[in-house]
Write a protein that holds these residues in place. Structure first.
Motif, PDB file in Angstrom:
ATOM      1  N   ALA A  19     -18.013  14.028 -50.954  1.00  0.00           N
ATOM      2  CA  ALA A  19     -17.469  13.035 -52.453  1.00  0.00           C
ATOM      3  C   ALA A  19     -16.249  12.305 -52.146  1.00  0.00           C
ATOM      4  O   ALA A  19     -15.674  10.904 -52.219  1.00  0.00           O
ATOM      5  CB  ALA A  19     -17.466  13.100 -53.801  1.00  0.00           C
ATOM      6  N   ALA A  20     -15.056  13.237 -51.245  1.00  0.00           N
ATOM      7  CA  ALA A  20     -13.969  12.607 -50.714  1.00  0.00           C
ATOM      8  C   ALA A  20     -13.641  11.345 -50.118  1.00  0.00           C
ATOM      9  O   ALA A  20     -12.822  10.401 -49.596  1.00  0.00           O
ATOM     10  CB  ALA A  20     -12.899  13.670 -50.201  1.00  0.00           C
ATOM     11  N   GLY A  21     -15.487  12.140 -48.845  1.00  0.00           N
ATOM     12  CA  GLY A  21     -15.125  10.551 -47.849  1.00  0.00           C
ATOM     13  C   GLY A  21     -14.657  10.751 -46.591  1.00  0.00           C
ATOM     14  O   GLY A  21     -13.962  12.073 -46.423  1.00  0.00           O
ATOM     15  N   ASP A  22     -13.606   9.409 -46.311  1.00  0.00           N
ATOM     16  CA  ASP A  22     -12.582  10.124 -45.509  1.00  0.00           C
ATOM     17  C   ASP A  22     -11.378   9.963 -45.919  1.00  0.00           C
ATOM     18  O   ASP A  22     -10.197   9.198 -45.442  1.00  0.00           O
ATOM     19  CB  ASP A  22     -12.815   8.654 -44.227  1.00  0.00           C
ATOM     20  CG  ASP A  22     -14.316   8.035 -43.784  1.00  0.00           C
ATOM     21  OD1 ASP A  22     -14.892   9.057 -43.685  1.00  0.00           O
ATOM     22  OD2 ASP A  22     -14.124   7.349 -43.232  1.00  0.00           O
ATOM     23  N   GLU A  23     -11.088   9.769 -46.769  1.00  0.00           N
ATOM     24  CA  GLU A  23      -9.797  10.305 -48.068  1.00  0.00           C
ATOM     25  C   GLU A  23      -8.929  10.874 -46.816  1.00  0.00           C
ATOM     26  O   GLU A  23      -7.798  11.771 -47.206  1.00  0.00           O
ATOM     27  CB  GLU A  23      -9.651   9.987 -49.354  1.00  0.00           C
ATOM     28  CG  GLU A  23      -9.949   8.905 -49.616  1.00  0.00           C
ATOM     29  CD  GLU A  23     -10.453   9.290 -50.618  1.00  0.00           C
ATOM     30  OE1 GLU A  23     -10.317  10.367 -51.324  1.00  0.00           O
ATOM     31  OE2 GLU A  23     -11.741   8.758 -51.634  1.00  0.00           O
TER      32      GLU A  23
END
Lengths: 152, 152
Positions: A19-23
DNA sequence: ATTCTTCCCTACATAATCGGTAGGAAAACT
DNA sequence: AGTTTTCCTACCGATTATGTAGGGAAGAAT
């Protein structure tokens, strides 16, 4: 036929990462509080996931964990196999290693079919599917049946 | 996701009874040697099966065990539930008792679908099906696929 | 360079479960 | 009565499951 706490926690931790992806990397502590998982226990699970190459880690100030591959290439079965070993086992052995005699001979194809039907679910569903709530149509259809929600 | 030794032994013991038909009760010792199950361990399992009303017993000289119902009315799922409890559990709880937050929310329908697909096999196959080697067509089809026999 | 953060590693703890054993009591049949 | 077989209670060692505790090593920031 049980899903262990380790497996459940592992999937949930990876879903947070998906859910955080590329953060940037996410800290273990942050995952633990987000999903209500004991923090030190989760650390051990994350170590397994790193050794199983599902996750990469970074230490230090802005460290944490990140998925080792795209969320749509990691299946739930991958996760369970890494933290708990074989998906389905009978008396500790994988079905093809079994042998039965007499009237029990047809048990072997039965266990094989059981495993195949488990794989049909867990091998097809990816972290991305779950994280974005877009389950494959087979899974969606099965889960729609009210009968499937009742305990016997 | 494992089938315990108890469950495997229980099914095999019942298959011996199913194969025997109406030839009077079968002794535990005879089942034990026929299937290679430790005799005293099997006794405990048969006690569970009797308490679960899958089997009836008779003591004394010509005693032994018999199926409590026709072999085509007892499913493999019935057997597993009697000796091992719920078919599928996650962290010791049945799927409907779980609750997930954030990106893990779609895990619940996933476990439900998994259980449904397990039931599709184990709730449909009876002792008679296995003992006579006439598995339902769904099971037969799944077990025919060579892919189903390979370990990942 | 120092400090701070975070992962990483080892070890321990505790409870439950698994797989199996032992010995005899109770019941039923011969 | 005597034999046979189930039935009951208790135990046992090993493994697994679920955590906890404490500190060391690596990296980032200042």
């Amino acid at each position: 036929m049980r899903i262990s706490a380790r497996a459940d926690y592992a999937v949930r931790a990876l879903l947070e990462l998906a859910a955080a992806g590329d953060e940037g990397p996410i800290k273990a502590e942050s995952i633990a509080t987000a999903q209500g998982i004991p923090h030190k226990f989760l650390e051990g699970i994350l170590t397994d996931l790193r050794r199983g190459r599902l996750v990469v880690s970074r230490r230090g100030g802005s460290g944490g964990y990140r998925l080792a591959a795209s969320a749509d290439t990691i299946t739930i079965a991958d996760v369970i196999r890494v933290v708990d070993g074989p998906l389905v086992s009978v008396r500790g052995a994988r079905p093809p290693e079994l042998s039965y005699t007499g009237p029990a001979q047809a048990l072997l194809p039965l266990w094989i079919a059981l495993r195949a039907n488990v794989r049909k679910i867990l091998d097809e569903v990816t972290l991305a599917d779950v994280a974005t709530n877009r389950l494959p149509s087979l899974v969606h259809t099965l889960a729609e049946d009210p009968e499937a929600w009742t305990n016997p």
